[in-house]
Design an enzyme around this catalytic site. Structure first.
Site, PDB file in Angstrom:
ATOM      1  N   HIS A   1      18.415  80.260 -38.389  1.00  0.00           N
ATOM      2  CA  HIS A   1      17.498  81.254 -38.938  1.00  0.00           C
ATOM      3  C   HIS A   1      18.031  82.671 -38.808  1.00  0.00           C
ATOM      4  O   HIS A   1      17.278  83.629 -38.890  1.00  0.00           O
ATOM      5  CB  HIS A   1      16.144  81.172 -38.221  1.00  0.00           C
TER       6      HIS A   1
ATOM      7  N   GLU B   1      11.871  75.330 -52.010  1.00  0.00           N
ATOM      8  CA  GLU B   1      12.622  76.516 -52.463  1.00  0.00           C
ATOM      9  C   GLU B   1      13.356  76.303 -53.776  1.00  0.00           C
ATOM     10  O   GLU B   1      13.309  77.159 -54.660  1.00  0.00           O
ATOM     11  CB  GLU B   1      13.647  76.941 -51.411  1.00  0.00           C
TER      12      GLU B   1
END
Lengths: 400, 359
Positions: B158, B89
């Protein structure tokens, strides 16, 4: 001949001096100029250090041809860079420059050599030790110094400071160590996407070289064959930590693993130039990224708040200055090969000094940005909007 | 089958299923489109409209997107414009930002915004602040998009909502669509915007169909960033929300209406710059305010709304303190019963409305 010239110039200088400043009068200059054409060697070829290579069949050439014109240009630029940084040192100690100030003196051959190996239409991004690159990428000394002093005439109107200077095809000036490397690969992606045969030079230091995001970038740049020249400016110290104490492998030119690498003498502008040309050809041929480690040295500490002698000896600094100074190296080469005269180079020094003085004068007298500018430049291409000030009644205007 | 899935999804089940059956008879021009398809079409149209637009992220190309939002795009546009990245990322977000600096218009997908934390330096320091630091020399036209906030059974790492974190930073626009019209119009605006936009989607909304008017289906339909929408008019109390919780507010409003309480439901659509004027005008009318969000309470979107209402003209019209309905101040648990009690339910909204109205 030389003695005669000195006598003539001394006499003429006595008549013409302005404010007691050392100015070569018109007469002396004409005499010197007359010597230029006939006597100087226009071009010479020099031996340069061989580059260590990694995953490459061969490296850059072992010689470099330098024209008199280029030599004088490199000399002037390096000298300008040197004097500019020293002036910044002075202004910082006078508290006219504040905050961060990371000086580049000692590393001039890197910035100048790299620019000599690429075009202005190519792209370049570096970290915070950026004043030299701002200059080679088209910024003026005035704009750079006024940015350091935080004035409206600064290259970023005083809003960026030392670490955030920008120019065409120059993406700063970046304060977060290592963050500029993925950015540079992104610029290279845009180059490839837009098919303009341009490349991106992406610089980082020996300290940044251990950053994870750099390895993430190596991976993607190599996978996608981005036209990116990664350049590690290894000045042996990441702030106060020597390379041996920070890196399990100090062979920075090999750290790209699957990316071919070169280790280059970063104190020799010709070596840097040839290596950069070699790397640029590699990139432009579509082979993907390449990595260059420039072995260089900074005379100043990491920044102006670091005296630079707690982790290295004064003797070490002195030794580099006397044996490997990039400006002296070029000067000696040119003088020894009759490519320039002492007077000529001295005249360049004088012109440079004047340019720096003028710039410093501008940088200290130009007004600070107007308060109306405080909230501007939040968004691009946007109608004017309100920005909340320090209290609920304070509604400030923001223009694009 | 689709109707059954729809039934289970949200409180709008019966209404949506009913509409479905009728749609072909009544309004031929409007269409039922899921949020996922709305996003997909928006990207497709913008990719076609401007060569400089491209999409990169994990699994966006050959996998058709982790949540199938980019389905079909790689097949249509190829490797150059739809790029699968490795799981890095920080690296690919930085690459996306760099490409925006050099003239392209990237859409950088985070598989979920939880993973954007690894890249947050690039979003804030490289993207958001650059136009200001360069005094206008360097703009960064980039969209960061992906699912945000709670999902179903994905547990603490998450499930975080990043609206408040990104909404905190000047230089960023932060957008949080609820329905298909929002998704489509706001994504098109975001891609056309010359500034960094954080586009917070919601995984649980992807499969929910909404009616898209003919106007909303047009290729140049955009929803302006920075403008809230009043989804339901009411006189008694103002409910302000964003993303999935807007649906919950409308459901609560429907139930409350039966008890004679008329709620005005405002869909923020944009977190930053926030359209406080619309909220103020509504509060001046209703005299009561409840904010509803999925994220944590401390320093959240609701906290900001309440602070601004205090500081503005609407304060004098409040008949009761403004109140926030938020996610519970805990990391998200896994077990269904616990997860269900970690986010606002319709009954929580109704309870807060009644307390505020003192009924």
């Amino acid at each position: 001949m030389r003695k005669m010239l000195t006598i003539i110039s001394t006499v003429l200088r006595g008549n013409a001096g302005k404010n007691g400043a050392e100015v070569l009068s018109e007469g002396a200059r004409a005499v010197v100029a007359a010597r230029t054409y006939a006597d100087f060697t226009q071009q010479a070829t020099f031996d340069i250090k061989k580059c260590d290579v990694h995953k490459l069949e061969e490296g850059p050439p072992l010689t470099s041809t330098l024209t008199r014109e280029d030599g004088l240009k490199y000399y002037r630029t390096m000298q300008t860079m040197r004097r500019m940084e020293l002036k910044a040192d002075q202004l910082y100690k006078q508290k006219i420059i504040r905050g961060f100030c990371h000086l580049y003196d000692g590393q001039e051959a890197c910035a100048v050599g790299i620019e000599a190996g690429i075009n202005l239409t190519d792209h370049l991004i570096t970290a915070y030790r950026a004043h030299g690159y701002t200059l080679t990428r088209g910024g003026t000394v005035r704009e750079i110094m006024a940015e350091l002093t935080g004035r409206r005439g600064g290259i970023a109107k005083g809003k960026g400071g030392s670490m955030h200077m920008y120019a065409k095809n120059f993406y700063g000036g970046n304060g977060i160590v290592g963050a500029q490397v993925p950015l540079g690969a992104g610029v290279a992606l845009a180059c490839k996407y837009q098919e303009k045969n341009e490349l991106c030079v992406c610089l980082y230091g020996d300290g940044a070289a251990n950053q994870g995001q750099i390895f993430e970038t190596y991976n993607m740049a190599s996978l996608w064959k981005l036209p990116c020249i990664f350049i590690c400016e290894n000045n042996k110290y990441g702030m106060g930590t020597s390379v041996e104490r920070a890196a399990a492998s100090t062979d920075y030119y090999k750290r790209g693993d699957f990316i071919p690498g070169l280790r280059v003498d970063g104190m020799d502008v010709l070596c840097v130039k040839e290596a950069t040309k070699f790397a640029a050809d590699f990139c432009r041929s579509g082979k993907g990224p390449i990595l260059m480690e420039l072995q260089t040295y900074r005379y100043h500490g990491h920044s102006m708040s670091d005296p630079g002698v707690s982790y290295r000896t004064r003797e070490e600094i002195q030794e580099v200055r006397s044996k490997s100074d990039p400006i002296s190296m070029l000067k000696d080469r040119m003088l020894n090969n009759n490519m320039a005269s002492v007077e000529e180079l001295k005249e360049i020094d004088i012109e440079v000094r004047k340019e720096i003085e003028d710039a410093a004068q501008f940088a200290t007298t130009d007004p600070e940005p107007p308060l109306e500018d405080l909230c501007n430049h939040i968004f691009y291409n946007e109608p004017p909007m309100d920005v909340r000030g320090t209290n609920p009644w304070s509604k400030l205007k923001s223009m694009s | 089958m689709a109707a059954l899935r729809c039934f289970l999804r949200s409180g709008k089940n019966a209404v949506a299923a009913g509409l479905r059956r009728e749609i072909h008879q009544t309004a031929p021009a409007s269409l039922q489109v899921t949020v996922r398809d709305a996003l997909n079409q928006a990207m497709d149209e913008e990719l076609e409209r401007d060569d400089r637009v491209f999409l990169l992220g994990e699994e966006v190309a050959q996998y058709d997107g982790a949540y199938k939002v980019s389905r079909g795009l790689w097949k249509k546009y190829g490797d150059k414009r739809i790029i699968d990245t490795p799981i890095t990322e920080m690296g690919f977000a930085g690459i996306a930002v760099g490409s925006a600096m050099a003239g392209l218009r990237p859409i950088c997908e985070f598989m979920t915004f939880n993973f954007s934390m690894q890249a947050i330096d690039q979003v804030i320091n490289s993207a958001a602040k650059t136009y200001y630091m360069s005094a206008g020399l360097q703009s960064v036209p980039i969209v960061f998009r992906g699912p945000n906030g709670a999902s179903a059974g994905v547990a603490a790492q998450h499930s975080q909502c990043f609206a408040a974190w990104y909404g905190h930073c000047p230089g960023l626009k932060v957008v949080s669509p609820w329905n298909s019209e929002d998704a489509r119009g706001l994504l098109k605006s975001a891609i056309r915007d010359d500034n960094p936009v954080v586009f917070l989607e919601n995984e649980l909304m992807y499969g929910v169909p909404f009616e898209l008017s003919e106007e909303a289906q047009s290729k140049d339909f955009t929803v302006p960033i920075g403008k809230a929408k009043i989804e339901r008019q009411g006189n008694h109390i103002t409910l302000v929300s964003h993303s999935r919780m807007v649906g919950h507010c409308l459901d609560a409003a429907a139930v409350l209406a039966k008890e004679g309480i008329e709620c005005e439901v405002i869909n923020l659509r944009t977190i930053r710059p926030m359209d406080i004027e619309t909220i103020e005008a509504s509060v001046i009318k209703t005299n009561h305010l409840v904010t509803v969000e999925g994220g944590w309470p401390q320093f959240g979107v609701g906290a900001e709304i309440c602070a601004r209402i205090m500081e503005g003209p609407a304060f004098n019209y409040l008949d009761a303190p403004a109140v926030r309905v938020t996610g519970v101040d805990i990391p998200m648990p896994y077990a269904k019963i616990l997860e269900d009690h970690s986010v606002p339910q319709i009954k929580d909204i109704m309870f807060s409305v009644k307390k505020t109205l003192n009924v």
